[in-house]
Design an enzyme around this catalytic site. Structure first.
Site, PDB file in Angstrom:
ATOM      1  N   ARG A  59      10.776  69.452 -85.099  1.00  0.00           N
ATOM      2  CA  ARG A  59       9.681  69.050 -85.990  1.00  0.00           C
ATOM      3  C   ARG A  59      10.008  67.634 -86.473  1.00  0.00           C
ATOM      4  O   ARG A  59      11.070  67.417 -87.047  1.00  0.00           O
ATOM      5  CB  ARG A  59       9.561  69.983 -87.216  1.00  0.00           C
ATOM      6  CG  ARG A  59       9.397  71.456 -86.950  1.00  0.00           C
ATOM      7  CD  ARG A  59       7.984  72.028 -86.958  1.00  0.00           C
ATOM      8  NE  ARG A  59       6.942  71.475 -87.735  1.00  0.00           N
ATOM      9  CZ  ARG A  59       6.385  72.016 -88.832  1.00  0.00           C
ATOM     10  NH1 ARG A  59       6.869  73.134 -89.319  1.00  0.00           N
ATOM     11  NH2 ARG A  59       5.366  71.453 -89.437  1.00  0.00           N
ATOM     12  N   GLN A 110      -1.578  77.812 -94.526  1.00  0.00           N
ATOM     13  CA  GLN A 110      -0.353  78.216 -95.241  1.00  0.00           C
ATOM     14  C   GLN A 110      -0.639  78.561 -96.698  1.00  0.00           C
ATOM     15  O   GLN A 110       0.121  79.295 -97.322  1.00  0.00           O
ATOM     16  CB  GLN A 110       0.695  77.093 -95.182  1.00  0.00           C
ATOM     17  CG  GLN A 110       1.290  76.843 -93.802  1.00  0.00           C
ATOM     18  CD  GLN A 110       0.597  75.710 -93.101  1.00  0.00           C
ATOM     19  OE1 GLN A 110      -0.611  75.517 -93.248  1.00  0.00           O
ATOM     20  NE2 GLN A 110       1.327  74.936 -92.327  1.00  0.00           N
ATOM     21  N   ASP A 113       7.443  66.836 -97.507  1.00  0.00           N
ATOM     22  CA  ASP A 113       8.315  66.947 -96.334  1.00  0.00           C
ATOM     23  C   ASP A 113       9.226  65.739 -96.197  1.00  0.00           C
ATOM     24  O   ASP A 113      10.229  65.780 -95.495  1.00  0.00           O
ATOM     25  CB  ASP A 113       7.475  67.109 -95.070  1.00  0.00           C
ATOM     26  CG  ASP A 113       6.845  68.487 -95.071  1.00  0.00           C
ATOM     27  OD1 ASP A 113       5.832  68.678 -95.772  1.00  0.00           O
ATOM     28  OD2 ASP A 113       7.399  69.384 -94.425  1.00  0.00           O
ATOM     29  N   ASN A 128       3.276  64.786 -97.168  1.00  0.00           N
ATOM     30  CA  ASN A 128       3.157  66.245 -97.299  1.00  0.00           C
ATOM     31  C   ASN A 128       2.020  66.709 -96.395  1.00  0.00           C
ATOM     32  O   ASN A 128       1.364  65.908 -95.721  1.00  0.00           O
ATOM     33  CB  ASN A 128       2.912  66.628 -98.769  1.00  0.00           C
ATOM     34  CG  ASN A 128       3.063  68.121 -99.005  1.00  0.00           C
ATOM     35  OD1 ASN A 128       4.043  68.728 -98.577  1.00  0.00           O
ATOM     36  ND2 ASN A 128       2.098  68.741 -99.662  1.00  0.00           N
ATOM     37  N   LYS A 129       1.778  67.993 -96.401  1.00  0.00           N
ATOM     38  CA  LYS A 129       0.773  68.601 -95.529  1.00  0.00           C
ATOM     39  C   LYS A 129      -0.549  67.850 -95.594  1.00  0.00           C
ATOM     40  O   LYS A 129      -0.989  67.420 -96.665  1.00  0.00           O
ATOM     41  CB  LYS A 129       0.582  70.066 -95.949  1.00  0.00           C
ATOM     42  CG  LYS A 129      -0.383  70.887 -95.128  1.00  0.00           C
ATOM     43  CD  LYS A 129      -0.113  70.859 -93.653  1.00  0.00           C
ATOM     44  CE  LYS A 129       1.267  71.331 -93.258  1.00  0.00           C
ATOM     45  NZ  LYS A 129       1.549  71.112 -91.809  1.00  0.00           N
ATOM     46  N   ARG A 147       9.042  77.703 -91.578  1.00  0.00           N
ATOM     47  CA  ARG A 147       8.505  76.359 -91.764  1.00  0.00           C
ATOM     48  C   ARG A 147       8.734  75.980 -93.227  1.00  0.00           C
ATOM     49  O   ARG A 147       9.286  76.761 -93.996  1.00  0.00           O
ATOM     50  CB  ARG A 147       7.037  76.226 -91.322  1.00  0.00           C
ATOM     51  CG  ARG A 147       6.186  77.450 -91.309  1.00  0.00           C
ATOM     52  CD  ARG A 147       5.898  78.036 -92.663  1.00  0.00           C
ATOM     53  NE  ARG A 147       5.381  77.014 -93.563  1.00  0.00           N
ATOM     54  CZ  ARG A 147       5.455  77.018 -94.861  1.00  0.00           C
ATOM     55  NH1 ARG A 147       6.072  78.031 -95.481  1.00  0.00           N
ATOM     56  NH2 ARG A 147       4.973  76.068 -95.601  1.00  0.00           N
ATOM     57  N   GLY A 148       8.276  74.768 -93.601  1.00  0.00           N
ATOM     58  CA  GLY A 148       8.587  74.266 -94.934  1.00  0.00           C
ATOM     59  C   GLY A 148       9.883  73.468 -94.854  1.00  0.00           C
ATOM     60  O   GLY A 148      10.884  73.951 -94.294  1.00  0.00           O
ATOM     61  N   ALA A 149       9.856  72.261 -95.409  1.00  0.00           N
ATOM     62  CA  ALA A 149      10.964  71.320 -95.188  1.00  0.00           C
ATOM     63  C   ALA A 149      12.352  71.886 -95.529  1.00  0.00           C
ATOM     64  O   ALA A 149      13.267  71.821 -94.694  1.00  0.00           O
ATOM     65  CB  ALA A 149      10.685  70.033 -95.975  1.00  0.00           C
TER      66      ALA A 149
HETATM   67  O1  MRU Z   1       3.884  72.439 -91.536  1.00  0.00           O
HETATM   68  P1  MRU Z   1       4.624  73.141 -92.645  1.00  0.00           P
HETATM   69  O2  MRU Z   1       4.069  74.485 -92.974  1.00  0.00           O
HETATM   70  O3  MRU Z   1       6.107  73.158 -92.386  1.00  0.00           O
HETATM   71  O4  MRU Z   1       4.378  72.214 -93.899  1.00  0.00           O
HETATM   72  C1  MRU Z   1       4.940  72.556 -95.138  1.00  0.00           C
HETATM   73  C2  MRU Z   1       4.551  71.646 -96.216  1.00  0.00           C
HETATM   74  O5  MRU Z   1       3.845  70.698 -96.052  1.00  0.00           O
HETATM   75  C3  MRU Z   1       5.174  71.904 -97.538  1.00  0.00           C
HETATM   76  O6  MRU Z   1       4.311  71.563 -98.561  1.00  0.00           O
HETATM   77  C4  MRU Z   1       6.433  71.035 -97.593  1.00  0.00           C
HETATM   78  O7  MRU Z   1       7.314  71.396 -96.567  1.00  0.00           O
HETATM   79  C5  MRU Z   1       7.121  71.109 -98.871  1.00  0.00           C
HETATM   80  S1  MRU Z   1       7.851  72.668 -98.992  1.00  0.00           S
HETATM   81  C6  MRU Z   1       8.850  72.950-100.201  1.00  0.00           C
END
Ligand code: MRU
Length: 366
Positions: free
Chosen positions: A90, A202, A243, A253-254, A53-55
């Site tokens: 996603r 996370q 993201d 973002n999250k 996960r993570g963009a």
């Molecule tokens: O749902 P996730 O765990 O994929 O969400 C991740 C985030 O929100 C991160 O902060 C975002 O992807 C930036 S990562 C470099």
């Protein structure tokens, strides 16, 4: 970054040159497990179930996914079907679409028999580019930490972060954590307030694990603590990831990032967003209106997983049976609450002009 003294990336090609390996992040922080992804279906599952996960990492994994699909069937219809399947995994992180568009544009004009090799090579480049980009974000963000350190000589710089925008969210270095790792290496005393980031934790599970491995001082807090810390002068800087960032600098973002930005604004704490350029969605301006917000399974809210006292991994229910829950994965922080965008090309105001000053080649297209 290192795990047990060994340098690791979050994704790497298998020795067979036909499959890809990743760290199964659903097992962290309790176990370090790697998984080989052999088929398109396994890549789709890994993204959807958040093994990765993570963009930025979602983008790199999807690029390998497209290559794996072309390995098995390089036809036009296979390319189109794999693109659609991966794109649907996603909805919020724009790096997914960016990587798929990039690979498709490179391979579609080629004869089918050449497509797999070209896609595989481009996926590897995307992964390498992500590492370089994040390292560069780190050098620009490091200057912000240096300045904060200069304002309080001999004292620790406290950085608050949300979710995991660390190396686990990218191929290496992380976005929000790259400046922190570089500051730590440079001997600047830095301490990180780690938002746990419910519902999937996370922060508590991944960011804390990373920082712990790397020996960076940190403290895990519940998501509601940041405002209190800011009121008491215990946060010098906020660094978060994103993201999807719009052409006007709105930041998705999250979930919970927006509330941290509001608290930061109210308390005069600089709020920086660290992002690689593939996270900018140049096609949209208004983040609240236009960014699709992922809604995830309510079980992530009603249940929580962790290590039980007997050492086993257990999932327990935390809400009454029958109480409805809702689980929005992301929120949007309007550009007006963002002090600056830290990119691989430098730091800019969160605005159309700010972004275009760093990416002038985009001027015509906006
Ligand atoms: O749902 P996730 O765990 O994929 O969400 C991740 C985030 O929100 C991160 O902060 C975002 O992807 C930036 S990562 C470099």
């Amino acid at each position: 970054m290192k795990v047990g003294g060994i340098h690791r990336r979050t994704i790497w090609p298998g020795e067979d040159g036909r499959t890809v390996e990743v760290i199964d992040q659903t097992k962290l922080p309790h176990a370090f497990v790697t998984v080989r992804l052999r088929t398109l279906a396994e890549v789709v599952h890994a993204i959807r179930a958040m093994l990765i996960r993570g963009a930025p990492l979602i983008g790199a994994t999807a690029a390998y996914g497209l290559a794996i699909a072309l390995r098995d069937d390089p036809s036009d219809s296979s390319l189109a079907a794999a693109y659609d399947l991966l794109h649907a995994t996603r909805p919020t992180a724009i790096n997914l679409r960016w990587a798929l568009d990039d690979v498709r544009a490179k391979v579609a004009p080629l004869p089918p028999k050449e497509r797999f090799a070209a896609a595989w090579a481009r996926a590897a480049e995307i992964a390498d580019e992500d590492v370089a980009i994040n390292r560069s974000i780190g050098t620009h963000g490091l200057e912000l930490i240096r300045k904060a350190a200069a304002r309080k000589p001999g004292k620790t710089v406290n950085v608050l972060t949300h979710c995991n925008a660390g190396w686990l969210a990218t191929v290496d270095w992380g976005t929000a954590t790259a400046p922190i790792y570089l500051a730590h290496e440079a001997g600047i005393p830095v301490h990180v307030w780690v938002d746990e980031t419910r519902p999937r934790n996370q922060g508590a599970g991944l960011t804390a694990w990373e920082l712990n491995n790397h020996g960076v001082p940190h403290t895990v807090i519940v998501d509601n603590t940041g405002g209190h810390l800011m009121q008491h002068g215990k946060v010098d800087l906020c660094f978060v990831g994103t993201d999807r960032t719009t052409a006007e600098g709105d930041v998705c973002n999250k979930i919970g990032t927006y509330l941290k930005a509001l608290a930061a604004k109210d308390n005069g704490v600089p709020f920086y967003v660290c992002l690689p350029s593939p996270t900018i969605d140049w096609t949209i301006r208004d983040g609240v209106r236009d960014v699709p917000i992922e809604e995830r399974d309510g079980a992530e809210v009603s249940k929580i997983t962790g290590r039980a006292e007997d050492g086993s991994i257990a999932t327990v229910q935390v809400t009454p049976e029958g109480s409805p829950v809702v689980n929005y994965g992301f929120d949007v922080t309007p550009a007006r609450l963002v002090t600056g965008l830290v990119t691989e090309r430098g730091v800019a105001p969160a605005s159309a002009d700010g972004l275009l000053s760093l990416f002038p080649e985009r001027r015509k297209r906006v």
